[in-house]
Design a protein around this motif. Structure first.
Motif, PDB file in Angstrom:
ATOM      1  N   VAL A  32      13.904  -5.477 -86.477  1.00 57.50           N
ATOM      2  CA  VAL A  32      13.237  -6.071 -85.328  1.00 57.50           C
ATOM      3  C   VAL A  32      12.428  -4.970 -84.673  1.00 57.50           C
ATOM      4  O   VAL A  32      12.884  -3.837 -84.540  1.00 57.50           O
ATOM      5  CB  VAL A  32      14.258  -6.639 -84.310  1.00 57.50           C
ATOM      6  CG1 VAL A  32      13.549  -7.165 -83.072  1.00 57.50           C
ATOM      7  CG2 VAL A  32      15.091  -7.720 -84.937  1.00 57.50           C
ATOM      8  N   SER A  33      11.221  -5.309 -84.261  1.00 55.20           N
ATOM      9  CA  SER A  33      10.346  -4.345 -83.617  1.00 55.20           C
ATOM     10  C   SER A  33       9.814  -4.940 -82.326  1.00 55.20           C
ATOM     11  O   SER A  33       9.498  -6.126 -82.269  1.00 55.20           O
ATOM     12  CB  SER A  33       9.188  -4.014 -84.565  1.00 55.20           C
ATOM     13  OG  SER A  33       8.279  -3.131 -83.954  1.00 55.20           O
ATOM     14  N   GLY A  34       9.704  -4.113 -81.304  1.00 53.50           N
ATOM     15  CA  GLY A  34       9.117  -4.546 -80.045  1.00 53.50           C
ATOM     16  C   GLY A  34      10.091  -5.304 -79.176  1.00 53.50           C
ATOM     17  O   GLY A  34      11.234  -5.574 -79.548  1.00 53.50           O
ATOM     18  N   PHE A  35       9.634  -5.646 -77.970  1.00 56.33           N
ATOM     19  CA  PHE A  35      10.414  -6.485 -77.063  1.00 56.33           C
ATOM     20  C   PHE A  35       9.445  -7.300 -76.229  1.00 56.33           C
ATOM     21  O   PHE A  35       8.254  -7.044 -76.206  1.00 56.33           O
ATOM     22  CB  PHE A  35      11.396  -5.679 -76.208  1.00 56.33           C
ATOM     23  CG  PHE A  35      10.880  -4.395 -75.659  1.00 56.33           C
ATOM     24  CD1 PHE A  35      10.167  -4.371 -74.475  1.00 56.33           C
ATOM     25  CD2 PHE A  35      11.116  -3.204 -76.318  1.00 56.33           C
ATOM     26  CE1 PHE A  35       9.697  -3.176 -73.963  1.00 56.33           C
ATOM     27  CE2 PHE A  35      10.645  -2.005 -75.806  1.00 56.33           C
ATOM     28  CZ  PHE A  35       9.934  -1.995 -74.622  1.00 56.33           C
ATOM     29  N   GLY A  36       9.995  -8.323 -75.586  1.00 48.65           N
ATOM     30  CA  GLY A  36       9.127  -9.235 -74.846  1.00 48.65           C
ATOM     31  C   GLY A  36       8.249 -10.025 -75.806  1.00 48.65           C
ATOM     32  O   GLY A  36       8.687 -10.453 -76.873  1.00 48.65           O
ATOM     33  N   VAL A  70      10.508  -7.931 -89.063  1.00 52.28           N
ATOM     34  CA  VAL A  70       9.745  -7.430 -90.209  1.00 52.28           C
ATOM     35  C   VAL A  70      10.646  -7.456 -91.439  1.00 52.28           C
ATOM     36  O   VAL A  70      11.752  -6.926 -91.410  1.00 52.28           O
ATOM     37  CB  VAL A  70       9.244  -5.994 -89.950  1.00 52.28           C
ATOM     38  CG1 VAL A  70       8.499  -5.453 -91.155  1.00 52.28           C
ATOM     39  CG2 VAL A  70       8.377  -5.947 -88.697  1.00 52.28           C
ATOM     40  N   LEU A  71      10.171  -8.095 -92.503  1.00 49.47           N
ATOM     41  CA  LEU A  71      10.882  -8.117 -93.782  1.00 49.47           C
ATOM     42  C   LEU A  71      10.031  -7.405 -94.810  1.00 49.47           C
ATOM     43  O   LEU A  71       8.851  -7.735 -94.979  1.00 49.47           O
ATOM     44  CB  LEU A  71      11.117  -9.558 -94.254  1.00 49.47           C
ATOM     45  CG  LEU A  71      12.009 -10.430 -93.399  1.00 49.47           C
ATOM     46  CD1 LEU A  71      11.933 -11.875 -93.854  1.00 49.47           C
ATOM     47  CD2 LEU A  71      13.433  -9.932 -93.464  1.00 49.47           C
ATOM     48  N   TYR A  72      10.611  -6.439 -95.510  1.00 52.59           N
ATOM     49  CA  TYR A  72       9.880  -5.770 -96.584  1.00 52.59           C
ATOM     50  C   TYR A  72       9.598  -6.778 -97.694  1.00 52.59           C
ATOM     51  O   TYR A  72      10.420  -7.659 -97.970  1.00 52.59           O
ATOM     52  CB  TYR A  72      10.704  -4.625 -97.164  1.00 52.59           C
ATOM     53  CG  TYR A  72      10.693  -3.343 -96.380  1.00 52.59           C
ATOM     54  CD1 TYR A  72      10.305  -3.283 -95.039  1.00 52.59           C
ATOM     55  CD2 TYR A  72      11.091  -2.163 -96.991  1.00 52.59           C
ATOM     56  CE1 TYR A  72      10.306  -2.098 -94.351  1.00 52.59           C
ATOM     57  CE2 TYR A  72      11.102  -0.970 -96.306  1.00 52.59           C
ATOM     58  CZ  TYR A  72      10.712  -0.934 -94.983  1.00 52.59           C
ATOM     59  OH  TYR A  72      10.715   0.254 -94.305  1.00 52.59           O
TER      60      TYR A  72
END
Length: 185
Positions: A12-16, A22-24
């Motif tokens: 998981v990347s970021g917030f809000g 993100v899946l490779y």
């Protein structure tokens, strides 16, 4: 990701409003649909519990505390004298700063990893509860360990100090326990 690595991964990347799972591409190509679903459910566990935001805030507070402690230590005259420095601005203080950073990192690593393992276990539980499929979770863990060349059961001291995630064996045992509890009602 396949241009850089053969590893399987998701995060998981970021917030809000900037949050993303993100899946490779390697993950999508090598795992079954049920195993990918289990990974996505795990990552959704991180989203539900706001782990990225919490981790960012805790990291910022930890960094602020480290800076404050360093400032206090570097203004402590007996320590400066011991380091051969006259003031915090003296270049002779550089080895002391490096020592403080090293000791701080050494002491904080096991604590950070303990918290991280608990966060990962909570996301694993969320994945199992969401999918209800311990078999897919176990298959995914085995595939991750094999493809990413993970040691399924590293030495306990190594895992305690360096392990940011539960071991593959621990995660599989957790899923098996979860399934036994589900079967028992």
């Amino acid at each position: 990701a396949s241009r850089r690595t053969a590893a399987l991964n998701a995060y998981v990347s970021g917030f809000g409003s900037t949050r993303r799972i993100v899946l490779y591409d390697t993950t999508l190509e090598q795992l079954s649909a049920e195993e990918v679903e289990s990974i996505v459910a795990h990552e959704l566990g991180h989203v539900v519990h706001r782990d990225v935001l919490t981790g960012t805030l805790v990291g910022a507070l930890g960094a602020a505390a480290a800076v404050a402690l360093s400032g206090w230590l570097l203004s402590w005259t007996p320590l400066l004298r011991r380091a051969g420095a006259r003031s915090p601005a003296d270049p002779a203080v550089v080895p002391l700063v490096l020592l403080l950073l090293s000791v701080g990192g050494l002491l904080s690593t096991p604590v950070q990893n303990l918290v991280s393992r608990q966060v990962e276990t909570r996301a694993d539980l969320r994945a199992l509860d969401l999918t209800g499929d311990a078999g897919a979770f176990i298959g995914m863990q085995r595939a991750l360990a094999a493809t990413n060349l993970s040691d399924p059961e590293p030495p306990a001291a190594w895992q305690w100090f360096f392990g940011s995630h539960p071991t593959g064996a621990q995660r599989i045992a957790f899923a098996e326990d979860w399934q036994r509890l589900e079967d028992a009602g």
